[in-house]
Design an enzyme around this catalytic site. Structure first.
Site, PDB file in Angstrom:
ATOM      1  N   ASP A 182       0.864  -1.176   0.000  1.00 27.42           N
ATOM      2  CA  ASP A 182       0.000   0.000   0.000  1.00 27.42           C
ATOM      3  C   ASP A 182       0.903   1.228   0.000  1.00 27.42           C
ATOM      4  O   ASP A 182       1.547   1.520   1.011  1.00 27.42           O
ATOM      5  CB  ASP A 182      -0.918   0.014   1.226  1.00 27.42           C
ATOM      6  CG  ASP A 182      -1.977   1.121   1.152  1.00 27.42           C
ATOM      7  OD1 ASP A 182      -1.664   2.189   0.587  1.00 27.42           O
ATOM      8  OD2 ASP A 182      -3.092   0.915   1.652  1.00 27.42           O
ATOM      9  N   ARG A 243     -12.787  -4.861  -5.725  1.00 25.35           N
ATOM     10  CA  ARG A 243     -13.437  -4.432  -6.958  1.00 25.35           C
ATOM     11  C   ARG A 243     -12.934  -5.301  -8.100  1.00 25.35           C
ATOM     12  O   ARG A 243     -11.734  -5.582  -8.208  1.00 25.35           O
ATOM     13  CB  ARG A 243     -13.137  -2.959  -7.257  1.00 25.35           C
ATOM     14  CG  ARG A 243     -13.735  -1.974  -6.249  1.00 25.35           C
ATOM     15  CD  ARG A 243     -15.256  -1.911  -6.382  1.00 25.35           C
ATOM     16  NE  ARG A 243     -15.853  -0.925  -5.478  1.00 25.35           N
ATOM     17  CZ  ARG A 243     -16.353  -1.210  -4.288  1.00 25.35           C
ATOM     18  NH1 ARG A 243     -16.320  -2.460  -3.834  1.00 25.35           N
ATOM     19  NH2 ARG A 243     -16.896  -0.261  -3.546  1.00 25.35           N
ATOM     20  N   ASP A 267     -15.198 -12.702  -5.347  1.00 26.89           N
ATOM     21  CA  ASP A 267     -16.516 -12.248  -4.911  1.00 26.89           C
ATOM     22  C   ASP A 267     -16.969 -11.043  -5.723  1.00 26.89           C
ATOM     23  O   ASP A 267     -18.135 -10.671  -5.681  1.00 26.89           O
ATOM     24  CB  ASP A 267     -16.495 -11.904  -3.421  1.00 26.89           C
ATOM     25  CG  ASP A 267     -17.882 -11.629  -2.871  1.00 26.89           C
ATOM     26  OD1 ASP A 267     -18.759 -12.498  -3.051  1.00 26.89           O
ATOM     27  OD2 ASP A 267     -18.093 -10.547  -2.297  1.00 26.89           O
ATOM     28  N   GLU A 272     -19.673  -7.003 -13.513  1.00 26.96           N
ATOM     29  CA  GLU A 272     -20.442  -7.636 -12.457  1.00 26.96           C
ATOM     30  C   GLU A 272     -21.919  -7.428 -12.789  1.00 26.96           C
ATOM     31  O   GLU A 272     -22.385  -6.297 -12.820  1.00 26.96           O
ATOM     32  CB  GLU A 272     -20.128  -6.979 -11.117  1.00 26.96           C
ATOM     33  CG  GLU A 272     -20.700  -7.737  -9.944  1.00 26.96           C
ATOM     34  CD  GLU A 272     -20.199  -7.192  -8.607  1.00 26.96           C
ATOM     35  OE1 GLU A 272     -21.057  -6.724  -7.840  1.00 26.96           O
ATOM     36  OE2 GLU A 272     -18.989  -7.230  -8.364  1.00 26.96           O
ATOM     37  N   HIS A 291     -20.913 -11.435  -5.071  1.00 23.67           N
ATOM     38  CA  HIS A 291     -20.717 -10.204  -4.287  1.00 23.67           C
ATOM     39  C   HIS A 291     -21.483 -10.282  -2.960  1.00 23.67           C
ATOM     40  O   HIS A 291     -22.376  -9.470  -2.687  1.00 23.67           O
ATOM     41  CB  HIS A 291     -21.156  -8.981  -5.082  1.00 23.67           C
ATOM     42  CG  HIS A 291     -20.502  -7.709  -4.606  1.00 23.67           C
ATOM     43  ND1 HIS A 291     -20.347  -6.609  -5.395  1.00 23.67           N
ATOM     44  CD2 HIS A 291     -19.958  -7.363  -3.396  1.00 23.67           C
ATOM     45  CE1 HIS A 291     -19.742  -5.643  -4.727  1.00 23.67           C
ATOM     46  NE2 HIS A 291     -19.498  -6.083  -3.507  1.00 23.67           N
ATOM     47  N   GLY A 294     -19.890  -8.339   1.617  1.00 21.00           N
ATOM     48  CA  GLY A 294     -20.357  -7.216   2.422  1.00 21.00           C
ATOM     49  C   GLY A 294     -21.608  -7.548   3.207  1.00 21.00           C
ATOM     50  O   GLY A 294     -22.043  -8.704   3.282  1.00 21.00           O
TER      51      GLY A 294
END
Length: 333
Positions: A182, A243, A267, A272, A291, A294
């Site tokens: 990162d 994403r 996922d 999508e 997905h 979440g």
């Protein structure tokens, strides 16, 4: 105008969450708690007339973008409380231009994503999905092979934002090495999480499970493509709950076809949803889930709880805990 500190406000809170989620996110309990403090009204951002009484708008999944035309019908709007994850899909330049503040329940949603990721890391190191798919294809038992085990494994995090940090904290409970890429992460913060920062090639090449938690933008689009995939160690797993656009799917199909030892759990995809018949549905070393990492089902209520708590802070004139600004939004998933 300073928020009301005492007494019942003479203005209202609007809500325009999609019908599918309006009651699972804003439960009866949450609605009652809000109405105890301030009026709560439904607002249709497509056909509603001007509402000059709405100062706070609760949004979520199913809310269309807050364009200038929508905001023209909300001349008194001061705050958007987004009871979902990323606000990228609804917050436009018009929101920032008009000085409307934005708060998001992304941190509540992040808990579900982190839990899902943590579970998938364990399942991957146990080789659960490959063994299950192999047994289904064989129509019977298969040898217990490819079980790496958890202790001593190396997990790579691409992105050390809110979700990446939550995953790191969960992994810290085990005898694991955690690497992270990162470019915006502070070394002291990473060290506090027990995470070693490294370049992307080193993280990919050193990880038994590589899990993606980066935002999708111009700089990260297809950041995982042929060259990066070729760095993955034998019998490793790629996990994407961030994403779909982070991964070049054409390159991924070619790679997984060529490297049957590597497994992918996706996922999120690009596009999508994937079209029926896409190769990733047929490969024996890929698993596509719709997905679901979440907040879903009963987990959705925590999003409404967070938005309601943030509303109370606004009413009391206290600082918001989950406010985002335009600059921070560019770095979020």
């Amino acid at each position: 105008m300073k928020p009301v500190v005492s007494g019942r406000p003479d203005w209202a809170v609007g809500t325009c969450i999609g019908r599918e989620w309006s009651r699972s996110v804003l439960t009866d309990r949450v609605r009652a708690a809000i109405r105890h403090r301030v009026d709560l009204v439904e607002f249709d951002p497509v056909s509603e007339a001007v509402r000059d009484d709405i100062r706070v708008l609760i949004t979520g999944w199913g809310t269309p973008p807050l364009t200038g035309d929508v905001l023209d019908r909300l001349p008194a709007l001061e705050l958007v409380l987004h009871a979902a994850g990323s606000v990228r899909g609804i917050v436009t330049g018009a929101v920032w231009a008009r000085g409307v503040r934005v708060s998001t329940a992304a941190s509540a949603n992040a808990v579900s994503v982190a839990d899902f990721t943590y579970a998938q890391v364990h399942l991957s190191l146990k080789n659960v999905w490959r063994l299950a798919l192999d047994a289904r294809a064989a129509g019977g038992p298969v040898p217990r092979t490819g079980v790496r085990g958890v202790d001593g494994a190396t997990i790579g995090l691409v992105g050390l934002g809110h979700i990446g940090r939550l995953v790191a904290r969960r992994l810290a409970e085990h005898d694991l090495r955690v690497l992270a890429y990162d470019p915006f992460a502070r070394p002291d913060e990473a060290a506090g999480l027990g995470v070693e920062l490294a370049g992307l090639p080193a993280v990919i090449g050193g990880s038994d499970v590589l899990t993606l938690h980066a935002p999708h933008n111009d700089a990260t689009h297809h950041m995982i493509s042929t060259a990066e995939l070729d760095l993955m160690p034998p019998h490793s797993t790629l996990l994407n709950t961030a994403r779909g656009g982070l991964v070049d799917h054409d390159a991924l199909v070619e790679f997984l076809t060529r490297r049957r030892d590597v497994f992918a759990v996706l996922d999120v995809t690009e596009p999508e949803e994937l079209p029926a018949g896409h190769p990733l549905f047929r490969l024996g070393n890929a698993l596509v889930t719709p997905h679901i990492a979440g907040s879903l089902g009963t987990d959705e209520a925590r999003l409404g709880d967070l938005a309601a708590a943030e509303l109370v802070r606004f009413l009391e004139g206290d600082p918001l805990e989950h406010e985002v600004n335009e600059d921070r939004l560019a770095l979020s998933a």
